[in-house]
Every structure is written in C-alpha cells, then in structure tokens.
Write an enzyme that holds these catalytic residues in place. Sequence first.
Site, PDB file in Angstrom:
ATOM      1  N   THR A  76     -20.451  48.613 -26.727  1.00  0.00           N
ATOM      2  CA  THR A  76     -20.593  49.239 -25.409  1.00  0.00           C
ATOM      3  C   THR A  76     -19.863  50.581 -25.346  1.00  0.00           C
ATOM      4  O   THR A  76     -18.844  50.772 -26.030  1.00  0.00           O
ATOM      5  CB  THR A  76     -20.017  48.285 -24.333  1.00  0.00           C
ATOM      6  OG1 THR A  76     -19.772  49.003 -23.132  1.00  0.00           O
ATOM      7  CG2 THR A  76     -18.694  47.667 -24.760  1.00  0.00           C
ATOM      8  N   ASP A  77     -20.361  51.461 -24.481  1.00  0.00           N
ATOM      9  CA  ASP A  77     -19.664  52.741 -24.274  1.00  0.00           C
ATOM     10  C   ASP A  77     -18.314  52.535 -23.589  1.00  0.00           C
ATOM     11  O   ASP A  77     -17.485  53.442 -23.561  1.00  0.00           O
ATOM     12  CB  ASP A  77     -20.538  53.719 -23.460  1.00  0.00           C
ATOM     13  CG  ASP A  77     -20.841  53.265 -22.036  1.00  0.00           C
ATOM     14  OD1 ASP A  77     -20.517  52.118 -21.673  1.00  0.00           O
ATOM     15  OD2 ASP A  77     -21.422  54.074 -21.262  1.00  0.00           O
ATOM     16  N   GLU A  78     -18.093  51.322 -23.051  1.00  0.00           N
ATOM     17  CA  GLU A  78     -16.833  51.078 -22.335  1.00  0.00           C
ATOM     18  C   GLU A  78     -15.627  51.114 -23.263  1.00  0.00           C
ATOM     19  O   GLU A  78     -14.492  51.250 -22.806  1.00  0.00           O
ATOM     20  CB  GLU A  78     -16.897  49.746 -21.572  1.00  0.00           C
ATOM     21  CG  GLU A  78     -18.020  49.762 -20.553  1.00  0.00           C
ATOM     22  CD  GLU A  78     -18.026  48.603 -19.573  1.00  0.00           C
ATOM     23  OE1 GLU A  78     -16.969  48.018 -19.308  1.00  0.00           O
ATOM     24  OE2 GLU A  78     -19.124  48.300 -19.059  1.00  0.00           O
ATOM     25  N   LYS A 124     -14.092  44.083 -26.915  1.00  0.00           N
ATOM     26  CA  LYS A 124     -15.239  44.662 -27.631  1.00  0.00           C
ATOM     27  C   LYS A 124     -14.733  45.709 -28.644  1.00  0.00           C
ATOM     28  O   LYS A 124     -15.230  45.794 -29.769  1.00  0.00           O
ATOM     29  CB  LYS A 124     -16.228  45.320 -26.655  1.00  0.00           C
ATOM     30  CG  LYS A 124     -17.004  44.364 -25.777  1.00  0.00           C
ATOM     31  CD  LYS A 124     -17.933  43.418 -26.530  1.00  0.00           C
ATOM     32  CE  LYS A 124     -19.124  44.111 -27.158  1.00  0.00           C
ATOM     33  NZ  LYS A 124     -20.079  43.120 -27.742  1.00  0.00           N
ATOM     34  N   TYR A 158     -12.210  43.061 -21.134  1.00  0.00           N
ATOM     35  CA  TYR A 158     -13.546  43.008 -21.744  1.00  0.00           C
ATOM     36  C   TYR A 158     -13.700  44.128 -22.773  1.00  0.00           C
ATOM     37  O   TYR A 158     -14.023  43.886 -23.939  1.00  0.00           O
ATOM     38  CB  TYR A 158     -14.638  43.126 -20.674  1.00  0.00           C
ATOM     39  CG  TYR A 158     -15.993  43.547 -21.230  1.00  0.00           C
ATOM     40  CD1 TYR A 158     -16.704  42.708 -22.087  1.00  0.00           C
ATOM     41  CD2 TYR A 158     -16.550  44.795 -20.918  1.00  0.00           C
ATOM     42  CE1 TYR A 158     -17.933  43.094 -22.626  1.00  0.00           C
ATOM     43  CE2 TYR A 158     -17.778  45.184 -21.442  1.00  0.00           C
ATOM     44  CZ  TYR A 158     -18.469  44.337 -22.295  1.00  0.00           C
ATOM     45  OH  TYR A 158     -19.677  44.718 -22.831  1.00  0.00           O
TER      46      TYR A 158
HETATM   47  P1  NAD Z   1     -24.938  38.336 -21.235  1.00  0.00           P
HETATM   48  O1  NAD Z   1     -23.614  37.889 -20.695  1.00  0.00           O
HETATM   49  O2  NAD Z   1     -26.120  38.387 -20.329  1.00  0.00           O
HETATM   50  O3  NAD Z   1     -25.358  37.405 -22.472  1.00  0.00           O
HETATM   51  C1  NAD Z   1     -24.437  36.966 -23.434  1.00  0.00           C
HETATM   52  C2  NAD Z   1     -25.081  35.814 -24.200  1.00  0.00           C
HETATM   53  O4  NAD Z   1     -24.168  35.402 -25.220  1.00  0.00           O
HETATM   54  C3  NAD Z   1     -25.381  34.584 -23.339  1.00  0.00           C
HETATM   55  O5  NAD Z   1     -26.663  34.097 -23.601  1.00  0.00           O
HETATM   56  C4  NAD Z   1     -24.319  33.579 -23.773  1.00  0.00           C
HETATM   57  O6  NAD Z   1     -24.748  32.224 -23.666  1.00  0.00           O
HETATM   58  C5  NAD Z   1     -24.086  33.991 -25.216  1.00  0.00           C
HETATM   59  N1  NAD Z   1     -22.747  33.613 -25.685  1.00  0.00           N
HETATM   60  C6  NAD Z   1     -21.559  33.841 -25.074  1.00  0.00           C
HETATM   61  N2  NAD Z   1     -20.559  33.315 -25.793  1.00  0.00           N
HETATM   62  C7  NAD Z   1     -21.114  32.758 -26.893  1.00  0.00           C
HETATM   63  C8  NAD Z   1     -20.599  32.075 -28.026  1.00  0.00           C
HETATM   64  N3  NAD Z   1     -19.284  31.853 -28.159  1.00  0.00           N
HETATM   65  N4  NAD Z   1     -21.455  31.666 -28.973  1.00  0.00           N
HETATM   66  C9  NAD Z   1     -22.798  31.876 -28.855  1.00  0.00           C
HETATM   67  N5  NAD Z   1     -23.342  32.505 -27.800  1.00  0.00           N
HETATM   68  C10 NAD Z   1     -22.521  32.935 -26.830  1.00  0.00           C
HETATM   69  O7  NAD Z   1     -24.650  39.744 -21.898  1.00  0.00           O
HETATM   70  P2  NAD Z   1     -25.603  41.026 -22.042  1.00  0.00           P
HETATM   71  O8  NAD Z   1     -25.445  41.881 -20.855  1.00  0.00           O
HETATM   72  O9  NAD Z   1     -26.935  40.585 -22.476  1.00  0.00           O
HETATM   73  O10 NAD Z   1     -24.867  41.763 -23.259  1.00  0.00           O
HETATM   74  C11 NAD Z   1     -25.222  41.476 -24.623  1.00  0.00           C
HETATM   75  C12 NAD Z   1     -24.343  42.324 -25.537  1.00  0.00           C
HETATM   76  O11 NAD Z   1     -24.556  43.710 -25.259  1.00  0.00           O
HETATM   77  C13 NAD Z   1     -22.858  42.075 -25.391  1.00  0.00           C
HETATM   78  O12 NAD Z   1     -22.276  42.118 -26.661  1.00  0.00           O
HETATM   79  C14 NAD Z   1     -22.379  43.243 -24.543  1.00  0.00           C
HETATM   80  O13 NAD Z   1     -21.026  43.550 -24.811  1.00  0.00           O
HETATM   81  C15 NAD Z   1     -23.309  44.338 -25.002  1.00  0.00           C
HETATM   82  N6  NAD Z   1     -23.585  45.404 -24.018  1.00  0.00           N
HETATM   83  C16 NAD Z   1     -23.980  45.076 -22.745  1.00  0.00           C
HETATM   84  C17 NAD Z   1     -24.267  46.100 -21.844  1.00  0.00           C
HETATM   85  C18 NAD Z   1     -24.754  45.804 -20.437  1.00  0.00           C
HETATM   86  O14 NAD Z   1     -24.901  46.733 -19.636  1.00  0.00           O
HETATM   87  N7  NAD Z   1     -25.042  44.561 -20.080  1.00  0.00           N
HETATM   88  C19 NAD Z   1     -24.125  47.439 -22.237  1.00  0.00           C
HETATM   89  C20 NAD Z   1     -23.713  47.730 -23.541  1.00  0.00           C
HETATM   90  C21 NAD Z   1     -23.452  46.697 -24.425  1.00  0.00           C
HETATM   91  P1  TYD Z   2     -20.837  46.254 -13.544  1.00  0.00           P
HETATM   92  O1  TYD Z   2     -22.283  45.970 -13.324  1.00  0.00           O
HETATM   93  O2  TYD Z   2     -19.862  45.129 -13.419  1.00  0.00           O
HETATM   94  O3  TYD Z   2     -20.729  46.976 -14.952  1.00  0.00           O
HETATM   95  P2  TYD Z   2     -19.438  47.688 -15.655  1.00  0.00           P
HETATM   96  O4  TYD Z   2     -18.231  47.427 -14.878  1.00  0.00           O
HETATM   97  O5  TYD Z   2     -19.411  46.973 -16.961  1.00  0.00           O
HETATM   98  O6  TYD Z   2     -19.791  49.128 -15.739  1.00  0.00           O
HETATM   99  O7  TYD Z   2     -20.389  47.368 -12.517  1.00  0.00           O
HETATM  100  C1  TYD Z   2     -20.995  48.644 -12.479  1.00  0.00           C
HETATM  101  C2  TYD Z   2     -20.249  49.473 -11.456  1.00  0.00           C
HETATM  102  O8  TYD Z   2     -20.441  48.888 -10.162  1.00  0.00           O
HETATM  103  C3  TYD Z   2     -18.742  49.504 -11.655  1.00  0.00           C
HETATM  104  O9  TYD Z   2     -18.253  50.794 -11.279  1.00  0.00           O
HETATM  105  C4  TYD Z   2     -18.212  48.457 -10.713  1.00  0.00           C
HETATM  106  C5  TYD Z   2     -19.189  48.533  -9.547  1.00  0.00           C
HETATM  107  N1  TYD Z   2     -19.417  47.264  -8.811  1.00  0.00           N
HETATM  108  C6  TYD Z   2     -19.261  47.238  -7.415  1.00  0.00           C
HETATM  109  O10 TYD Z   2     -18.937  48.236  -6.776  1.00  0.00           O
HETATM  110  N2  TYD Z   2     -19.501  46.052  -6.773  1.00  0.00           N
HETATM  111  C7  TYD Z   2     -19.853  44.911  -7.435  1.00  0.00           C
HETATM  112  O11 TYD Z   2     -20.023  43.849  -6.794  1.00  0.00           O
HETATM  113  C8  TYD Z   2     -20.007  44.980  -8.857  1.00  0.00           C
HETATM  114  C9  TYD Z   2     -20.410  43.759  -9.649  1.00  0.00           C
HETATM  115  C10 TYD Z   2     -19.789  46.176  -9.504  1.00  0.00           C
END
Ligand code: NAD
Ligand code: TYD
Length: 341
Positions: A123-125, A151, A147
């Site tokens: 992630t970019d985070e 990562k 988190y």
């Molecule tokens: P999500 O929380 O929707 O899905 C995570 C999945 O991993 C779930 O299906 C969960 O059951 C599985 N999981 C969790 N712990 C596990 C374990 N110990 N063993 C096996 N499976 C397990 O997450 P997402 O939003 O789909 O993100 C997927 C990946 O992409 C993550 O690595 C996250 O850090 C990365 N990512 C997410 C975003 C975003 O905006 N959502 C952006 C950049 C990177």
């Molecule tokens: P989020 O979807 O949790 O992603 P991330 O924190 O990983 O970027 O949140 C996106 C942005 O929205 C972040 O600045 C936090 C804000 N946010 C709210 O203001 N209210 C909410 O209920 C949530 C979940 C997020």
Amino acid sequence: MKILVTGGAGFIGSNFVRYHLLACPNDEIVNLDALTYAGNIKNLDAVIGNSSHSFIKGDIRDVSLVDSVVEGVDSIVHFAAESHVDRSIDNASQFLETNMLGTGVLLEAAKKHRVKKFVHVSTDEVYGSIEDGSFTESSPIRPNSPYSASKAASDLLALSYYATYKLPVTVTRCSNNFGPYQFPEKLIPLFITNAKSDKPLPIYGDGLNVRDWIYVDDHCSAVGTVLKNGKSGEVYNIGGGSEKTNIEITDIILKKLGKPESLKTYIEDRQGHDRRYSINCEKIETELGWKPAYSFEQSIESTIDWYMENEEWWSDIKSGRYMEFYEKLYAGRIADASKRE
Ligand code: NAD
Ligand code: TYD
C-alpha cells in the site's frame, strides 16, 4: 501457470481472481483465504465451479498447510492481510500476526519450493503522509498507523528474500481502492450504505484529508502486469491519479443518492490520521506500460449503482457481528464531537 492467490475471498483478492480468470483463461488459481470477518465466500459466486479455480479455507500462518499448498505452484500473488486502519488502532496484534508473521511463512515456503514469482501486494500508506508533491518508489518509508507499519515490515521482509536468497519478489504499493465487494467499513462503501439507510456519515476531523482513489479493476490489471513483467527486487507504485478530500467523496455520494447534507456528521479525528497520500506512478507507466483505464467519475457512479443493486450482500454483513466493532468505534466519538459544539 498455476498461481496461489492469498486473501482471494476479500475485496481486492476476489476482484483479482475474477479478473485474472477472464484475462488468462489458461492459468489455474488456487485461492487460500482464512475467511476472517473481511473474507466472504459470496464474493466468489462468479467463479465457484470454474474448473480453473480452487478454494482452500486456511490461514497463511499455518506452516504445514502453506508448505503443502505452495508445493507445485509457479507464482504467488499475496493479498491476505488485516487491512483496516481503525481496527489496527483498536488492537494491533492480529495485524502483526497476519501481515508480518503470515507473510514470513509464505516467503519461507516460496523459497523452499523455488516459486518463480512472488508478488507482494502492499500500500502507498507505507510512505506516510505528504503535504506537497508525491512519493516515488525510492522515498523513505515512514508508516504512521499499526496497519501501515505492519505492511511496511512485510514489504521489507519480502524484499530481503530477494536480496538474500534471490527469491523473485516484486512489491506493489497501491493507493486507496474502491469498487464492488468492498467491506462496508471503508470510507466509500460505508458512506454509500449508510446514506442509503439515512444513517449519519461519520467524517473524521475536518474532512480535508486527501487520498488518491483507484478503481479496483485498475489495481487488478496493474497486479496482472507486474505478475507478468515486473522485475524481481523492484517496487512499483500503482495509483488512480485521482486525489480527493473526504468531503468531496461524501458530496459525490450524497448527490448521486439524492440524500441531504444533514447526514454529514463531523466526529473526533482518527488517532495519527495521515493528512494526504500521494504517489508518483511514472515507473510502472514507463517501464511496464500500465495506465489506469477507468476515470474516477465513471467508476464511482458504477460503484454506487453496484451497492444499490446488491443491498442483500451488504445488509447481511451490516446486520452481523461487524456492527459490534462499529458501535464501539462511533458511539463515543459522535457524543464527544457534539460536546465540543
Ligand atoms: P480485505 O480486508 O477486504 O481482504 C483481506 C482478505 O484476507 C480477506 O478475505 C481475509 O479473510 C483474508 N485474510 C486475512 N487474514 C488472513 C490469514 N491470516 N490467512 C489467510 N487469509 C487471511 O482487504 P483488501 O482491501 O482486499 O486488501 C487486500 C490487500 O491489498 C491487502 O494486503 C492490503 O494491504 C492491500 N491494499 C489494499 C488497499 C485498499 O484500498 N483496500 C490499497 C492498497 C493495498
Ligand atoms: P479508509 O477507507 O479507512 O482508508 P485509509 O484510512 O486506509 O486511507 O479511510 C479513507 C479516509 O476516510 C481516511 O482519511 C479516513 C476517512 N474516514 C472517515 O472520515 N470516516 C469513516 O467512517 C471512515 C471509515 C474513514
């Protein structure tokens, strides 16, 4: 090619499984997911029964299971993680376990079985917050939440397996995703589903925090590109080129659903809340020829439509145990915010 996808029942993982089986019908996917609160087998309805896809319910921390699953696979695309910042602030332990230790278990198995490609999805985070300009792949990592720190640790561990053992690891760092099947605890699906039910939209702090938003299919195509052509030992930023404040996102959702401004509810800020994320994506564009295909405007519309058409999917989730965490998270903060006025 036989690919192990971890976390393939989650939001991005399930979109990737669907995307990849269409894009590369000759590949075979083994999907390993523990089905935590965030994993949902219903996310895979479209591919259950497809002979190129098999699902294994299991934990990436389970050394013997992972060893047996990795044996015979060509590549690994590693999505499995604990992914929600607010939950990591509440309790970091599961984030350390899954994101750090779980990634370590996978890397060991990949090394033992000489996997030909390991795409570690990050992630970019991990770069932390930036006021002006954008982070490149060589910017220092300065994560601010448990988190993003977990990562960052897993990114570094993955890259160390390239430096030390020449395991062909590539790391991707993507910005905020949105689209179908996103668990309704993240900003966009939470606000769409709350607005639909005329519930308050809890905006943290002043609502001016900025995120770069990417449609999930674009993230999937970027990961597919990296799987095919990414160089070992390299990091690639992946972004949508669409930076928005949280208020801008809120306004778009309220307008599209025809809901009143009065649903906006400012609450106490998230602890350690990163102000702005911004990444420079020239490397993947120039070296691998990848670019996002969807415009933000087009894909936010279709995403809102998807949640309107799939209320059964999210109302099931929102009526279950997920609410226990949210009642705890928001109750106090909304009360505190009103005390300040
Ligand atoms: P999500 O929380 O929707 O899905 C995570 C999945 O991993 C779930 O299906 C969960 O059951 C599985 N999981 C969790 N712990 C596990 C374990 N110990 N063993 C096996 N499976 C397990 O997450 P997402 O939003 O789909 O993100 C997927 C990946 O992409 C993550 O690595 C996250 O850090 C990365 N990512 C997410 C975003 C975003 O905006 N959502 C952006 C950049 C990177
Ligand atoms: P989020 O979807 O949790 O992603 P991330 O924190 O990983 O970027 O949140 C996106 C942005 O929205 C972040 O600045 C936090 C804000 N946010 C709210 O203001 N209210 C909410 O209920 C949530 C979940 C997020």
